[in-house]
Design a protein around this motif. Structure first.
Motif, PDB file in Angstrom:
ATOM      1  N   TYR A 182     108.021 -44.331  -8.868  1.00 15.68           N
ATOM      2  CA  TYR A 182     107.958 -42.951  -9.389  1.00 15.68           C
ATOM      3  C   TYR A 182     109.042 -42.735 -10.456  1.00 15.68           C
ATOM      4  CZ  TYR A 182     104.529 -40.568  -6.294  1.00 15.68           C
ATOM      5  OH  TYR A 182     103.392 -40.129  -5.682  1.00 15.68           O
ATOM      6  N   ASP A 183     110.258 -43.193 -10.147  1.00 18.56           N
ATOM      7  CA  ASP A 183     111.378 -42.938 -11.052  1.00 18.56           C
ATOM      8  C   ASP A 183     111.209 -43.638 -12.394  1.00 18.56           C
ATOM      9  OD1 ASP A 183     112.589 -41.329  -9.230  1.00 18.56           O
ATOM     10  OD2 ASP A 183     114.079 -42.790  -8.551  1.00 18.56           O
ATOM     11  N   GLU A 184     110.562 -44.803 -12.364  1.00 21.51           N
ATOM     12  CA  GLU A 184     110.445 -45.575 -13.608  1.00 21.51           C
ATOM     13  C   GLU A 184     109.173 -45.255 -14.374  1.00 21.51           C
ATOM     14  OE1 GLU A 184     110.695 -49.646 -12.421  1.00 21.51           O
ATOM     15  OE2 GLU A 184     112.730 -49.380 -11.620  1.00 21.51           O
ATOM     16  N   HIS A 185     108.320 -44.408 -13.806  1.00 23.04           N
ATOM     17  CA  HIS A 185     107.036 -44.122 -14.444  1.00 23.04           C
ATOM     18  C   HIS A 185     107.212 -43.000 -15.472  1.00 23.04           C
ATOM     19  CE1 HIS A 185     102.795 -43.155 -14.952  1.00 23.04           C
ATOM     20  NE2 HIS A 185     102.492 -44.252 -14.294  1.00 23.04           N
ATOM     21  N   ASP A 186     107.231 -43.366 -16.743  1.00 20.58           N
ATOM     22  CA  ASP A 186     107.528 -42.383 -17.787  1.00 20.58           C
ATOM     23  C   ASP A 186     106.530 -41.235 -17.796  1.00 20.58           C
ATOM     24  OD1 ASP A 186     109.697 -43.821 -18.521  1.00 20.58           O
ATOM     25  OD2 ASP A 186     108.721 -44.873 -20.174  1.00 20.58           O
ATOM     26  N   GLY A 187     105.261 -41.563 -17.617  1.00 12.60           N
ATOM     27  CA  GLY A 187     104.230 -40.521 -17.665  1.00 12.60           C
ATOM     28  C   GLY A 187     104.440 -39.484 -16.574  1.00 12.60           C
ATOM     29  N   LEU A 188     104.775 -39.970 -15.398  1.00  8.96           N
ATOM     30  CA  LEU A 188     104.997 -39.083 -14.261  1.00  8.96           C
ATOM     31  C   LEU A 188     106.250 -38.231 -14.482  1.00  8.96           C
ATOM     32  CD1 LEU A 188     103.385 -38.781 -11.667  1.00  8.96           C
ATOM     33  CD2 LEU A 188     104.961 -40.357 -10.549  1.00  8.96           C
ATOM     34  N   GLN A 189     107.323 -38.898 -14.908  1.00 13.20           N
ATOM     35  CA  GLN A 189     108.581 -38.180 -15.116  1.00 13.20           C
ATOM     36  C   GLN A 189     108.437 -37.135 -16.222  1.00 13.20           C
ATOM     37  OE1 GLN A 189     111.107 -38.237 -13.077  1.00 13.20           O
ATOM     38  NE2 GLN A 189     109.990 -39.724 -11.838  1.00 13.20           N
ATOM     39  N   ASP A 190     107.595 -37.440 -17.200  1.00 13.57           N
ATOM     40  CA  ASP A 190     107.351 -36.490 -18.279  1.00 13.57           C
ATOM     41  C   ASP A 190     106.687 -35.222 -17.742  1.00 13.57           C
ATOM     42  OD1 ASP A 190     107.336 -35.766 -21.036  1.00 13.57           O
ATOM     43  OD2 ASP A 190     105.160 -36.043 -20.993  1.00 13.57           O
ATOM     44  N   ARG A 191     105.801 -35.388 -16.755  1.00 11.52           N
ATOM     45  CA  ARG A 191     105.159 -34.211 -16.141  1.00 11.52           C
ATOM     46  C   ARG A 191     106.130 -33.457 -15.235  1.00 11.52           C
ATOM     47  NH1 ARG A 191      99.681 -33.939 -15.342  1.00 11.52           N
ATOM     48  NH2 ARG A 191     100.147 -31.795 -14.750  1.00 11.52           N
ATOM     49  N   PHE A 192     107.001 -34.208 -14.565  1.00  7.14           N
ATOM     50  CA  PHE A 192     107.882 -33.598 -13.553  1.00  7.14           C
ATOM     51  C   PHE A 192     109.057 -32.828 -14.162  1.00  7.14           C
ATOM     52  CE2 PHE A 192     107.010 -36.838  -9.847  1.00  7.14           C
ATOM     53  CZ  PHE A 192     105.706 -36.373  -9.783  1.00  7.14           C
ATOM     54  N   ARG A 193     109.660 -33.426 -15.200  1.00 13.51           N
ATOM     55  CA  ARG A 193     110.927 -32.871 -15.689  1.00 13.51           C
ATOM     56  C   ARG A 193     110.710 -31.578 -16.459  1.00 13.51           C
ATOM     57  NH1 ARG A 193     113.321 -38.404 -17.260  1.00 13.51           N
ATOM     58  NH2 ARG A 193     113.815 -39.203 -15.183  1.00 13.51           N
ATOM     59  N   ALA A 194     111.553 -30.611 -16.228  1.00 19.27           N
ATOM     60  CA  ALA A 194     111.536 -29.309 -16.913  1.00 19.27           C
ATOM     61  C   ALA A 194     110.274 -28.513 -16.601  1.00 19.27           C
ATOM     62  CB  ALA A 194     111.702 -29.478 -18.427  1.00 19.27           C
ATOM     63  N   CYS A 195     109.485 -28.962 -15.657  1.00 17.98           N
ATOM     64  CA  CYS A 195     108.245 -28.262 -15.307  1.00 17.98           C
ATOM     65  C   CYS A 195     108.517 -27.328 -14.126  1.00 17.98           C
ATOM     66  CB  CYS A 195     107.180 -29.297 -14.939  1.00 17.98           C
ATOM     67  SG  CYS A 195     105.593 -28.582 -14.527  1.00 17.98           S
ATOM     68  N   GLY A 196     108.072 -26.073 -14.260  1.00 16.00           N
ATOM     69  CA  GLY A 196     108.216 -25.112 -13.163  1.00 16.00           C
ATOM     70  C   GLY A 196     109.642 -24.912 -12.739  1.00 16.00           C
ATOM     71  N   ARG A 197     110.518 -24.668 -13.712  1.00 10.72           N
ATOM     72  CA  ARG A 197     111.942 -24.658 -13.435  1.00 10.72           C
ATOM     73  C   ARG A 197     112.405 -23.335 -12.816  1.00 10.72           C
ATOM     74  NH1 ARG A 197     117.001 -24.260 -15.981  1.00 10.72           N
ATOM     75  NH2 ARG A 197     118.385 -25.597 -14.777  1.00 10.72           N
TER      76      ARG A 197
END
Lengths: 515, 181
Positions: A341-356
């Motif tokens: 999960y941590d290394e998956h750029d696509g996933l992290q792109d969706r997770f970060r700064a989302c729904g803050r």
């Protein structure tokens, strides 16, 4: 909490988490809330009871929590028409929906601007109040349709998207009203209560001996937390202390519930972020945990495992060893998956700064539990009020600061690792002895409290017994009550397709809130 | 990507016949054949939570995990009742959901099948009928098969879906399977 500036004395309530009761004179409710808030208190619950038969009118209770424990403010509202009480939501915003629900159920309103119904949805006449003791339902009442006044945003290109109560996935019923420009959300308004089942009224037809079954079905995903909170409330009314082994077995069940839910959520959040691999892997691990539950407790979700006085059944050494072994194996697998999960750029792109949710917003809105810990608010009942067995387990207090989907994922990963460790420790250090204490007689007029750190956050239960082991009033309270409104804030400025991800990262209960 | 592939290889194929009782391996085979015989294509399900405690939803979600692998059987959940062959409904039906459930049923094209899930969906469960609850699903829409359990296990749910798509009389009850229900 110190209420001496207002001259209000407090009396200790018997409870696992330290608790006091403060009787608030008419007109002082808001001042008392403000004083508490200035001392760092946050709102846990607000509910009302029909005490006209005791000459007390309607009893309004406001449960607050701070570093000292729980404080229950009690305000007797006289039984005449149009009696109002001060607007608690002017101090604690999360009280707004609780006040509206309290009016729909008991007919006593706060002096607030928003008098729209919350629990009421035209299923019974609007001038009848289900939690009044003289309420009688009529079979002639047909479900109707309310005309709910959603707040609209006007302007060039603004349009509205209405979603629910029947949703596209396998989730609970609720309605979401988005005001949108293009794909950007200007405003989200929730309309809940579709799953209102009359649970509080139903409790009054049950007894102290069988109420744990209903408590365990307030929100199925938190059945252990609710059953434990219920059991604590019954035990504080009857003066019963569960034997040590029973408390350790309860803690084991609670951590296994946390593990199962965090595994499920990590899979679904990954899936909503576009990584179906995550759902396949985590749902596999969750299934394995549920199967071990079935072998140990005779039930995959551990329903009805906790009863007042202790637990319903013991686990043998072989089952305990199997749980310890399973925890080691799952911990290894989760570590691998976290790396992915941590290394998956696509996933992290969706997770970060989302729904803050910023720390400032989380504090102001009184956010609680897992969601609060992802926004830098460090409360965890297992650490803050470490009663047995938590005081010998060194629970790790998990906190992340960013308040976005990524932070709520990180909190789950950290807590999952710690709960897996706790399962190993608990199974290895489990004390011997009885698993259930004998039931006791309820002390008349005592308010029983339960407060348990479920996987989603603290589950609260307030209980009053009636004569002969009957239930006079029970108010179970889900952490979702205070957390639902923050999703409206967390969604502003995000794009519509990110809403499912944001919503899932909170994963709040509809049933537990709608009651 | 390499980590993902390695994890997939290490995990292997976990899809299995439901664990217990043993004879349910049989059901999965029959289910798949029955789906093809009756519908001649994939079975599509629309799930409606009409007021449940969310326990049933957890077990319905579990049908998608690799052990039960519902999609591997040609069965999948769809986002609109207009795309559905079968409605999977949990209860008790709250009064607040009765109209939405009725509308969902009306929006589902014929021929349609309704499976009521859980003790609450089958007979109202611990919540029963009250000022807030209509109770069992069949109080609102016609039900073909009932799957009791609190909540029913994924295996029991699979058996219920099988019973629903095998032609027989309405109101058939599927015996509970295994523990946990």
């Amino acid at each position: 909490m110190d209420f001496s500036p207002l001259g209000l004395p407090s009396a200790t309530l018997p409870s696992v988490v330290p608790a006091v009761r403060v009787i608030v004179p008419s007109g002082q409710l808001v001042a008392a809330c403000r004083l508490a808030q200035e001392q760092g208190a946050r709102l846990v619950a607000l509910w009302a009871s029909d005490d006209r038969d005791r000459g007390m009118g309607t009893m309004l209770r406001v449960a607050l929590a701070d570093a000292d424990g729980l404080t229950v403010l009690e305000l007797a509202i006289p039984a005449f028409e149009d009696a109002r009480y001060g607007d608690v939501a002017s101090v604690f915003p999360a009280a707004a929906r609780m006040q509206r629900a309290a009016f729909d159920l008991t007919g006593v309103a706060a002096e607030s601007e928003d008098q729209r119904p919350w629990t009421w949805m035209a299923a019974w006449p609007i001038d009848r109040f289900p939690l009044r003791r003289d309420f009688a339902a009529s079979p002639a009442w047909e479900p109707g349709q309310e005309d709910y006044a959603f707040v609209k945003v006007e302007g060039d290109g603004v349009h509205e998207i209405a979603v629910g109560p029947v949703h596209a996935g396998i989730i609970e019923p609720g309605h979401f009203r988005f005001q949108v420009v293009g794909e950007k959300v200007l405003r989200l308004e929730e309309r809940l209560s579709y799953a209102h089942k009359g649970i509080e009224k139903r409790f009054e037809a049950m007894t102290l001996a069988d109420g744990h079954r209903l408590a365990g079905r307030v929100s199925g995903d938190s059945t252990v937390a609710y059953a434990w909170a219920w059991a604590q409330a019954v035990e504080s009314i009857t003066g019963v202390e569960p034997p040590p082994r029973a408390l350790w077995l309860r803690a084991l069940a609670l951590e296994r519930e946390r593990i199962a839910n965090h595994l499920g959520d990590l899979g679904h959040i990954g899936n909503d972020g576009g990584l179906a691999f995550g759902l396949a892997q985590f749902s596999r691990l969750r299934e394995e945990v549920l199967r071990t539950n079935l072998a140990g407790y005779g039930h995959r979700l551990m329903m009805d495992a906790i009863v007042p006085g202790g637990v319903a059944a013991d686990l043998d050494p072989r089952q305990l060893r199997a749980m310890a072994e399973e925890s080691k194996r799952i911990a290894r697998e989760v570590a691998t998956l976290r790396g992915i999960y941590d290394e998956h750029d696509g996933l992290q792109d969706r997770f970060r700064a989302c729904g803050r949710v910023s720390n400032e917003l989380a504090v102001r809105l009184g956010v609680t539990g897992l969601a609060a810990r992802a926004s830098g608010v460090a409360g965890d009942l297992r650490c803050d009020f470490a009663s047995p067995p938590w005081n010998s387990l060194e629970v790790r207090r998990v906190v992340h600061e960013d308040g976005d989907v990524a932070a709520r994922v990180a909190v789950r990963f950290d807590e999952l690792a710690d709960s897996l460790r706790l399962v190993r420790t608990i199974t290895e250090q489990m004390p011997d002895g009885d698993i259930r204490a004998l039931a006791g007689e309820p002390v008349p007029h005592r308010l029983g409290l339960g407060y348990v750190e479920g996987w989603r956050g603290p589950v609260f239960c307030a209980l009053e017994a009636g004569p002969g082991g009957s239930i006079r009033r029970c108010h179970p309270h889900d952490p979702s009550w205070v957390n639902w409104p923050v999703i409206e804030h967390a969604t502003i400025g995000n794009i519509v397709p990110d809403f499912p991800l944001i919503n899932k990262s909170f994963n709040l209960s509809y049933s537990g809130h709608d009651l | 990507m390499l980590h993902i592939l390695r994890q997939i290889a290490r995990t292997g194929i976990r899809t299995e016949a439901p664990p217990s009782p043993a004879d349910e391996a049989h059901d999965i085979g029959r289910l798949s054949a029955a789906v093809r015989r009756v519908l001649g294509r994939a079975l599509t399900i629309r799930m409606v939570d009409a007021g449940s405690c969310n326990g049933c939803e957890l077990e319905i979600n579990a049908l998608g995990n690799p052990y039960y692998n519902l999609e591997g059987l040609g069965i999948r959940f769809v986002a609109s009742p207009r795309h559905a062959d079968l409605l999977l409904v949990t209860g008790p039906v709250s009064k607040h959901m009765a109209i939405a459930l009725r509308r969902t049923y009306d929006a589902t094209p014929e021929p349609k099948i309704v499976v009521a899930v859980g003790d609450c969906g089958c007979h109202g469960g611990i919540f029963g009928e009250s000022y807030a609850c209509v109770g069992r699903v069949s109080n609102v829409i016609p039900v073909d098969v009932e799957v009791p359990g609190c909540p029913p296990t994924p295996t029991a749910l699979l058996r219920g879906i099988l019973a629903a798509i095998t032609p027989r009389g309405p109101g058939a009850t599927v015996p509970p399977v295994g523990g946990g229900g």
